[in-house]
Write an enzyme that holds these catalytic residues in place. Structure first.
Site, short mmCIF file in Angstrom:
data_model
loop_
_atom_site.label_atom_id
_atom_site.label_comp_id
_atom_site.label_asym_id
_atom_site.label_seq_id
_atom_site.Cartn_x
_atom_site.Cartn_y
_atom_site.Cartn_z
CG HIS A 1 -1.96 -0.96 1.30
ND1 HIS A 1 -2.16 -1.76 2.41
CD2 HIS A 1 -2.93 -1.32 0.42
CE1 HIS A 1 -3.19 -2.55 2.21
NE2 HIS A 1 -3.67 -2.31 1.00
CB SER B 1 -4.72 -6.15 4.65
OG SER B 1 -4.20 -4.92 4.22
NE ARG C 1 -2.90 -7.86 -4.14
CZ ARG C 1 -3.73 -8.14 -3.16
NH1 ARG C 1 -3.29 -8.26 -1.94
NH2 ARG C 1 -5.01 -8.30 -3.38
CE LYS D 1 -13.65 -6.94 4.11
NZ LYS D 1 -12.70 -6.40 3.12
#
Length: 159
Positions: free
Chosen positions: A17, A127, A90, A41
């Site tokens: 990040h 994460s 990614r 979440k």
């Protein structure tokens, strides 16, 4: 002034990040790191903790500010006169998802999306993986900034 937002949950913020934020800061006059709030979440870190960590690790970037938002990202962009979204990629699966989001965001608001390839050193870092590895006692020291590592280890130890 050309402004961009780097959105994410940042739970926790990783070196991947930070790499995207730093690279965006070189391209735009102002970069807003927006911690997006998803009430469905349950995060490891509170929104305030995430904001504090991001503020600390981006302190060396004078054109970066940190904020939070609940709702559509394009609404945030409209309200804050931001014309671009900067995100990292990614993998191919990231690309498929992010391309769809970029097209939808452009359709909804005219906001453009810059998709940046990741630094290969961080291509495997997420994460979720960082939290899982830390929970089981794995070494994540090189995957997150120092202050994040310290807070992550404290959180894991307290559970």
């Amino acid at each position: 002034m050309v402004r961009a937002v780097c959105p994410g949950s940042y739970d926790p913020v990783t070196n991947g990040h930070l790499d995207i934020i730093e690279r965006s800061a070189k391209l735009f006059d102002e970069v807003v790191v927006a911690v997006l709030i998803n009430k469905n979440k349950k995060g490891l870190f509170s929104i305030d903790e995430r904001l504090e960590m991001i503020t600390e690790i981006t302190g060396h970037l004078p054109n970066v500010r940190v904020d939070s938002w609940h709702g559509l990202l394009v609404d945030y962009c409209r309200q804050h006169d931001i014309g671009a979204i900067a995100k990292g990629l990614r993998s191919v699966s990231d690309f498929d998802y992010e391309l769809q989001m970029a097209q939808m965001n452009r359709e909804l608001s005219g906001v453009e999306t810059l998709l940046m390839s990741n630094n290969p050193r961080f291509g495997f870092v997420s994460s979720s993986l960082v939290k899982e590895i830390a929970t089981y006692g794995g070494d994540v020291k090189n995957l997150v900034p120092g202050v994040v590592f310290e807070r992550l280890m404290a959180k894991v130890a307290a559970q």
